[in-house]
Structure formats: structure tokens, C-alpha cells
Enzyme design. Structure first.
Site, short mmCIF file in Angstrom:
data_model
loop_
_atom_site.label_atom_id
_atom_site.label_comp_id
_atom_site.label_asym_id
_atom_site.label_seq_id
_atom_site.Cartn_x
_atom_site.Cartn_y
_atom_site.Cartn_z
CG HIS A 8 85.33 -29.22 -49.95
ND1 HIS A 8 84.52 -30.83 -50.45
CD2 HIS A 8 84.98 -27.92 -50.46
CE1 HIS A 8 84.57 -29.70 -51.27
NE2 HIS A 8 84.52 -28.51 -51.82
NE ARG A 65 81.84 -26.12 -49.96
CZ ARG A 65 83.33 -24.86 -50.16
NH1 ARG A 65 83.72 -24.68 -49.41
NH2 ARG A 65 83.30 -25.45 -51.74
#
Ligand code: SIN
Length: 512
Positions: free
Chosen positions: A241, A287
Site C-alpha cells: 500500500h 497502487r
């Protein structure tokens, strides 16, 4: 069932007439509920709702329920995000069953945000072509969904929960069928035989020193399944992340991607936005691209911060209470100052290979949620598809496991798997973050593999080591860059996307 004389004498035995569910996140509890009217015994390391990634999920559930959206568009975005490795039929199944899964969660009491007309409020996240993430009070989706599902489990006469319990080995009969698990519970070792086992033990974040997941979620279930001979797919694909908050704590609190969906900007230490230098989509690029941009920013000394002042500002406490509270705990007011951020291990796309009903390659074993590879995430999971997958495939696995015919065979002898001592685990975690993180190369992966072998020699083949070896050897074997897996020494995408499938037999990886 035939009596089993071959388990160690100190082992208690329980013949459970139903489905044994290892793990108590959204996938595990969904499976346990779906197994009804069959009984389900859920094994949870901590009290329900604690120690599982589902409860920490901030984003929400991606679901095509908006007027401008469709299941086909959601499936298309899912396939595109997965960089050539999503199975389109599984993406269609996931997205097609999404509206029902969300309706079921609403019926259990998960209070998704709605507008004045009672319609879901849906937000935009990276790589979605529509605003389709259903949320609860901004960043509280995971907690709220788990509370609703736990209430249903508490009320279900068919479900029993052992908390403070841990699976230490899968039990198998002479033909390799999975017959239950060796469970450590209340100071005892109990061989629980069951008609089927659903593995829902979560991901591998705790194998990395920088992670957004509970530290105890460290690939043990994956390791146990691999040690039993289950086929593991694409273990190298770990999603980092981009915006874990860099307050120097372990695990790192998350600054949800929804903040960027609201317009928050990534800036360097001088306050200069940098994402457009890397991708025209800026903050809403996929991402992996954002994670690598932040990684490089930090490597080159520029620093990386998420500036939410203009986009969220004074609404922070109401709109993102979880992120706001985490910032305040660490002495930062995000209404006034940008948040320091760093990439952190967040989600495992690879896992135990399953069919569309969660059945693994070993008869009697089913898998759902992050420990499974159901074919919907490929090389890069689309944001907020994970709670959806846990709900959809958890239910499917529960139904299928309940219908699985108990072969009635006895498990063969086995000992509990060894544990990795804390110091060794800490060294492994540092090494994986450094050598198998956002950017990888053959040299670093080789060093990681060498450490894994040293630790295995010293401490035995702990399931965490097996999981780590699968990730590292998969990353070494994949000589290309695809989705979340980036090789500095092989930065290009191979022309033909291929899955990595491996099967350990019993300790040597071989192609399945
Ligand atoms: C986030 O809120 O940024 C995380 C959501 C997800 O991992 O899908």
C-alpha cells in the site's frame, strides 16, 4: 470414522461433525455462517474481531450498484488491474455476486453510508472507472462489517468459536486428503477431525517489517497448506500500500486511498506534488505505480507526504475518524500538516489455488479470503475488492465445504509444525522488506533465500518460513515486472502472462 492409533499419545482427539474453519476474518466467518445447517467450528487466534485484517480495512467494499455503473465495468477494471493474470470468469463471478453480498451484509446490520434517498454513497479509488466503493463512516468499513458478522455468528446455533487457538498442522489421511487440523488450544494439542477444512487464515503482511496488517498475520495458513502439498499460485505477488503512515510504529497505520480519491495530494518535503512526474493519472494511478513513486522519493531523499489539508481539512474528524485518530495518537494534526507516508506490505494476491467454489487441490481443503488464490486479483488487486472477495468466496467455500462428503478415513501421524523464535522472525521480516519489497532483484532475493535456509536449518521448517520461501522463490523465478512485482533487473513486462504454480513435496518446491 476409523480409530486413529498413530497420533502422539499426548494429543487429545475430537471428531467434529461439521466444517472446521481456520481463521475468523470476514472470509472465515462468512464460510462458517454459509455452512449452516452443518455445524462449523471456527479457530481464531484472538477474540473475534481482533487480530484479523478484515477489521482493519478502511476502504470499503467495491460493488457495482451506482446508476452509471455495471457489473461488466467492475469486472473490466478488476481484470485490467490484475495485469494479465486475472481469470475473467472469476472476475465476472466476483463482481456479479457483489450486489447480493453487500445486500447480505446490510441485512446483517453493516451500516453502509447512504444518501437522503437511502442509496449507497460510493467513493472513487485508484484504477476504478467509477465511484463504486461502499463505505461506512469514511474509513470504518472493516470494523462495522466485522461487528455485524460477529453478531450473526454469536447468534448462530450452528457455529462454535475457539478463540486463543491456533492451527499447528493440517491432518491428512494416507492418500493426502485433508481430514482436519492439529489445534493448540488452552495449553492442549487437539487433533480435530472434520468432514472438511476451510482455510481462511489471512495474508502475509506480518512477514514484512513494514506492514499495514496485524503482525500475527504472517502466512502460517499458507505455509501449512503448502507443507501438506496444496498447489500455491503466484506467491510472489504482494501488494504494497503506498500510503502507510510513517510514524515508526509496527504495524503501520494506514492512510486510506479514499483520501486520494477525495483529492489529497502526494508532496515532497518541500511541498511539491510529485505524482504527475511518474504517471499522468497522478494520485489515482494504480497502487503499484504510486507505491514505487513514493519508494523512489524516499530513496532519493525527497520525502513523501500526503497533504490532505485542502481536500479534507476540517472535515477530517467526521469523514476519516480512524486516520484522524491515528495521526493524533502520533502527535500530528492532518488538518494542519501533511502526513508522512511510506509503502508497506498490505495484501497477498497469491495463495492457495482454488476453484470457483474455494476447493483447493487437496480433497477436503477449501480456502477463502487473502490466503486463497481464487483468480480474481492476478498481479495486482483492485482497491476494495478484498472485502468483496472475502464475502463472496467465503460464502462459496462454506457452502461447498458443507456439501463435501466425509471420506471417513483416519489421519496419519503428525507432529505440530515448529515455530520461529521472535529474534529469527524479526530478522526474516527486515530481510523480506528490504529484499522482497516494492523493488526486487536477483541479488537481494538470493540473500533472502539464503537467510530462509539458515533459519530453517536452525529452527526447523516453520510454516512462516515455507510461506516466505514461496514468496521469494516465486519472485526470483518471475524474471519480468508485472503488477505489484517489480524486478529492477527485469523491468519489462513479459509478452505472455503466466502464473507461477508450485507444489512442495514435502520440502522441495517442484512445478505442479
Ligand atoms: C485503502 O483504504 O486504501 C485500502 C483499501 C484496500 O486495500 O482495498
Amino acid at each position: 470414522m476409523a480409530a486413529d492409533a498413530s497420533l502422539p499419545d499426548k494429543t487429545d482427539r475430537l471428531a467434529f461433525d461439521g466444517v472446521l474453519v481456520l481463521g475468523a476474518g470476514l472470509a472465515g466467518l462468512s464460510a462458517a455462517l454459509a455452512a449452516a445447517p452443518r455445524r462449523a467450528l471456527v479457530i481464531s487466534a484472538e477474540p473475534l474481531g481482533e487480530g484479523c485484517s478484515s477489521a482493519w480495512a478502511q476502504g470499503g467494499v467495491a460493488v457495482a450498484m451506482g446508476a452509471d455503473d455495471s457489473v461488466a465495468l467492475h469486472a473490466q477494471d478488476t481484470v485490467a488491474a490484475g495485469a494479465g493474470l486475472v481469470q475473467p470468469d472469476r472476475a465476472a463471478l466476483l463482481t456479479g455476486e457483489g450486489p447480493d453480498a453487500v445486500a447480505a451484509l446490510l441485512a446483517l446490520g453493516a451500516a453502509f453510508d447512504t444518501d437522503a434517498d437511502g442509496r449507497l454513497v460510493q467513493s472513487l479509488e485508484a484504477a476504478h472507472s467509477r465511484a463504486r466503493v461502499a463505505r461506512v463512516k469514511g474509513d470504518q468499513a472493516g470494523r462495522a462489517i466485522m461487528q455485524a458478522v460477529i453478531a450473526a455468528v454469536d447468534a448462530a446455533p450452528t457455529v462454535t468459536v475457539w478463540s486463543g487457538a491456533r492451527a499447528r498442522r493440517l491432518l491428512q489421511d494416507r492418500d493426502g486428503r485433508v481430514r482436519g487440523a492439529l489445534i493448540a488450544h488452552q495449553g492442549r494439542l487437539i487433533a480435530v477431525t472434520a468432514s472438511a477444512v476451510v482455510l481462511a487464515t489471512g495474508g502475509v503482511g506480518g512477514l514484512f517489517s513494514e506492514t499495514t496488517t496485524p503482525a500475527a498475520v504472517r502466512g502460517e495458513g499458507l505455509g501449512l497448506a503448502a507443507q501438506a502439498g496444496a498447489v500455491i499460485t503466484d506467491a510472489e505477488f504482494v501488494q504494497f500500500h503506498p500510503t502507510a503512515m510513517d510514524f515508526g510504529v509496527d504495524p503501520a497505520p494506514l492512510a486510506t486511498e479514499a483520501l486520494r480519491g477525495e483529492g489529497a495530494v502526494l508532496v515532497d518535503a518541500a511541498g511539491r506534488p510529485f505524482m504527475r512526474d511518474h504517471d499522468p493519472r497522478g494520485e489515482l494511478a494504480p497502487r503499484d505505480i504510486v507505491a514505487r513513486a513514493i519508494h523512489r522519493q524516499r530513496l532519493t531523499g525527497g520525502g513523501a507526504f500526503l497533504d490532505c489539508r485542502a481536500a479534507v481539512g476540517d472535515h477530517f474528524p467526521d469523514e476519516f475518524p480512524g486516520v484522524f485518530a491515528a495521526c493524533r495518537t502520533h502527535g500530528l494534526d492532518p488538518r494542519v500538516s501533511p502526513i508522512p507516508v511510506a509503502p508497506a506490505a498490505h495484501y497477498h494476491m497469491g495463495g492457495v489455488e482454488t476453484d470457483a467454489w474455494g476447493a483447493a487441490s487437496l480433497p477436503g481443503l477449501f480456502a477463502a479470503g487473502e490466503c486463497a488464490s481464487t483468480g480474481v486479483h492476478g498481479a495486482n488487486r483492485l482497491a476494495s475488492n478484498s472485502l468483496l472477495e472475502a464475502a463472496v468466496f467465503g460464502r462459496r467455500a462454506g457452502h461447498a465445504a458443507a456439501a463435501f462428503a466425509d471420506p471417513g478415513t483416519a489421519p496419519v501421524a503428525c507432529e505440530p509444525a515448529p515455530d520461529l523464535p521472535d529474534a529469527a522472525l524479526a530478522e526474516l521480516r527486515r530481510t523480506l522488506s528490504r529484499e522482497a519489497g516494492v523493488e526486487r532483484d536477483a541479488e537481494g532475493l538470493g540473500r533472502a533465500l539464503a537467510l530462509i535456509e539458515v533459519l530453517a536449518k536452525a529452527h526447523g521448517e516453520a510454516p512462516t518460513l515455507t510461506a516466505a520461501r514461496l514468496i521469494v522463490s516465486g519472485a526470483l523465478a518471475r524474471r519480468e515486472s508485472r503488477g505489484a512485482h517489480f524486478r529492477r533487473d527485469f523491468p519489462q513486462l513479459a509478452a505472455h502472462p503466466q502464473q507461477t504454480r508450485s507444489r512442495i513435496q514435502p520440502a522441495t518446491p517442484v512445478e505442479a
